[in-house]
Write an enzyme that holds these catalytic residues in place. Structure first.
Site, PDB file in Angstrom:
ATOM      1  N   ASN A 188     -33.727   2.869 -59.046  1.00 13.89           N
ATOM      2  CA  ASN A 188     -35.174   2.622 -59.011  1.00 13.89           C
ATOM      3  C   ASN A 188     -35.488   1.553 -60.069  1.00 13.89           C
ATOM      4  OD1 ASN A 188     -37.949   2.665 -59.003  1.00 13.89           O
ATOM      5  ND2 ASN A 188     -38.149   4.718 -59.890  1.00 13.89           N
ATOM      6  N   TRP A 189     -35.634   0.333 -59.597  1.00  9.68           N
ATOM      7  CA  TRP A 189     -35.881  -0.771 -60.543  1.00  9.68           C
ATOM      8  C   TRP A 189     -37.292  -0.745 -61.112  1.00  9.68           C
ATOM      9  CZ3 TRP A 189     -33.493  -5.883 -58.113  1.00  9.68           C
ATOM     10  CH2 TRP A 189     -32.097  -5.738 -58.053  1.00  9.68           C
ATOM     11  N   LYS A 190     -38.140   0.093 -60.515  1.00 12.20           N
ATOM     12  CA  LYS A 190     -39.568   0.136 -60.914  1.00 12.20           C
ATOM     13  C   LYS A 190     -40.168  -1.269 -60.858  1.00 12.20           C
ATOM     14  CE  LYS A 190     -38.597   4.159 -63.699  1.00 12.20           C
ATOM     15  NZ  LYS A 190     -39.104   5.144 -64.625  1.00 12.20           N
ATOM     16  N   HIS A 247     -43.095   9.751 -56.637  1.00 15.60           N
ATOM     17  CA  HIS A 247     -42.564   9.590 -57.991  1.00 15.60           C
ATOM     18  C   HIS A 247     -43.655   9.997 -58.987  1.00 15.60           C
ATOM     19  CE1 HIS A 247     -40.998   7.780 -61.649  1.00 15.60           C
ATOM     20  NE2 HIS A 247     -39.828   7.692 -61.042  1.00 15.60           N
ATOM     21  N   GLU A 306     -44.627   8.807 -61.658  1.00 12.62           N
ATOM     22  CA  GLU A 306     -45.479   7.723 -62.152  1.00 12.62           C
ATOM     23  C   GLU A 306     -46.593   7.425 -61.159  1.00 12.62           C
ATOM     24  OE1 GLU A 306     -42.334   4.938 -62.983  1.00 12.62           O
ATOM     25  OE2 GLU A 306     -41.702   6.159 -64.678  1.00 12.62           O
ATOM     26  N   GLU A 335     -36.951  15.469 -60.754  1.00 15.96           N
ATOM     27  CA  GLU A 335     -37.117  14.602 -61.921  1.00 15.96           C
ATOM     28  C   GLU A 335     -38.082  15.243 -62.912  1.00 15.96           C
ATOM     29  OE1 GLU A 335     -35.973  10.322 -61.071  1.00 15.96           O
ATOM     30  OE2 GLU A 335     -38.095  10.482 -60.575  1.00 15.96           O
ATOM     31  N   GLY A 374     -37.275   8.334 -68.626  1.00 10.61           N
ATOM     32  CA  GLY A 374     -37.437   7.225 -69.557  1.00 10.61           C
ATOM     33  C   GLY A 374     -37.509   7.641 -71.012  1.00 10.61           C
ATOM     34  N   SER A 411     -33.334  10.034 -67.314  1.00 11.19           N
ATOM     35  CA  SER A 411     -32.456   9.562 -68.396  1.00 11.19           C
ATOM     36  C   SER A 411     -30.973   9.735 -68.081  1.00 11.19           C
ATOM     37  CB  SER A 411     -32.817  10.251 -69.732  1.00 11.19           C
ATOM     38  OG  SER A 411     -34.125   9.882 -70.119  1.00 11.19           O
ATOM     39  N   GLY A 456     -33.402   5.281 -63.225  1.00 12.73           N
ATOM     40  CA  GLY A 456     -34.386   4.262 -63.581  1.00 12.73           C
ATOM     41  C   GLY A 456     -33.782   3.245 -64.533  1.00 12.73           C
ATOM     42  N   GLY A 457     -33.992   3.448 -65.819  1.00  9.87           N
ATOM     43  CA  GLY A 457     -33.578   2.473 -66.841  1.00  9.87           C
ATOM     44  C   GLY A 457     -32.137   1.998 -66.698  1.00  9.87           C
TER      45      GLY A 457
HETATM   46  C1  PEP Z   1     -37.050   7.359 -62.681  1.00 10.46           C
HETATM   47  O1  PEP Z   1     -38.010   6.689 -63.007  1.00 10.46           O
HETATM   48  O2  PEP Z   1     -36.951   7.745 -61.511  1.00 10.46           O
HETATM   49  C2  PEP Z   1     -36.050   7.674 -63.698  1.00 10.46           C
HETATM   50  C3  PEP Z   1     -35.217   8.638 -63.454  1.00 10.46           C
HETATM   51  O3  PEP Z   1     -36.079   6.913 -64.824  1.00 10.46           O
HETATM   52  P1  PEP Z   1     -35.009   6.979 -66.033  1.00 10.46           P
HETATM   53  O4  PEP Z   1     -33.646   7.011 -65.429  1.00 10.46           O
HETATM   54  O5  PEP Z   1     -35.269   5.731 -66.799  1.00 10.46           O
HETATM   55  O6  PEP Z   1     -35.318   8.220 -66.801  1.00 10.46           O
END
Ligand code: PEP
Length: 255
Positions: free
Chosen positions: A12-14, A99, A101, A171, A177, A216, A237-238
């Site tokens: 997930n590049w966001k 998601h 967010e 999640e 994050g 994370s 994500g990150g």
């Molecule tokens: C996400 O936004 O779906 C996510 C899991 O982010 P991160 O891996 O950065 O916690």
């Protein structure tokens, strides 16, 4: 009866990226994962880069394209929205929906998320439905209640025969994050709960449903969480923006 589920790793590049970044990141990821027979990999760039990424991954059968969101409507006066039809047109096979967010910043409700999941399934795409509790909810012992409410909302809207077309991503919001991943045991506990909940509608859908963990995940902690019986991959994500980290996560997900 349990069945073998192939791991799925979703990037997930966001709202990150540019043409240049997509080119270099994908080149590294495709080269670095080419020798892996599994897992299946999904890249979810921002909408405007979907077609570009589709062209870059075209000849790679283990990498698919995904979107980060879509409208619950199929067409019409919804300025700024993108439908699941359009996502299918540009080559998407997966769509993330619900998601945290989007729930937090765009006010998406359980009902909205369920409607989106239906519209995605209607287009023969796979929704990756995100669920998860806040830190406050976890600390006050409400994790199970929150997860059950979110899952039940999806199940209420889905015909029995459609449930097996859904992928779930657990999640925990406090882990996204933050660098503070859920422990493998915490993840397993909630994944088991989700699978049992789906089994109330269909045991075969529950056995086949991929339940991903997100929050994370890094190259260092992926193997442990992926070692849990009910964890069938990760939503990343990150670490999906760092080729070396993402490749390590894919390496850990090989079965
Ligand atoms: C996400 O936004 O779906 C996510 C899991 O982010 P991160 O891996 O950065 O916690």
């Amino acid at each position: 009866m349990t069945q073998e589920r192939q791991n799925l790793i979703v990037a997930n590049w966001k709202m990150n990226g540019a043409f240049e970044m997509a080119n270099s990141l994908l080149e590294e990821v495709l080269n670095g994962t080419r020798q892996f027979k599994s897992p299946s990999i999904v890249i979810c760039p921002p909408f405007v880069y979907l077609q570009h990424v589709a062209q870059l991954i075209e000849s790679n059968s283990s990498v698919s394209l995904g979107a980060q969101n879509c409208s619950e409507h199929s067409a019409g006066a919804y300025t700024g929205e993108v439908s699941s039809n359009m996502l299918k047109d540009v080559g998407c096979q997966y769509v993330i929906c619900g998601h945290s967010e989007r729930r937090q910043y765009n006010g998406e409700t359980d009902e909205d998320v369920a409607q989106k999941a239906i519209s995605i399934i209607d287009r023969q795409l796979t929704p990756i439905v995100c669920v998860g509790e806040t830190l406050n909810e976890r600390q006050s012992g409400k994790t199970d209640l929150v997860i059950e409410r979110q899952i039940d909302s999806i199940l209420e809207h889905c015909e029995k025969q459609l449930v097996d077309r859904i992928t779930i991503a657990y999640e925990p919001i406090w882990a996204i994050g933050t660098g503070r991943s859920a422990t493998p045991e915490q993840a397993q506990e909630v994944h088991h709960l989700i699978r049992n909940r789906i089994a109330t509608l269909s045991q075969s859908a529950a056995d086949g449903c991929r339940i991903l963990y997100g929050g994370s995940v890094t190259g260092e902690n992926a193997a442990e969480v992926l070692g849990q019986i009910d964890v069938d991959g990760c939503l990343v994500g990150g670490a999906s923006l760092k080729a070396a980290q993402f490749i390590e996560i894919c390496r850990a997900a090989q079965r």
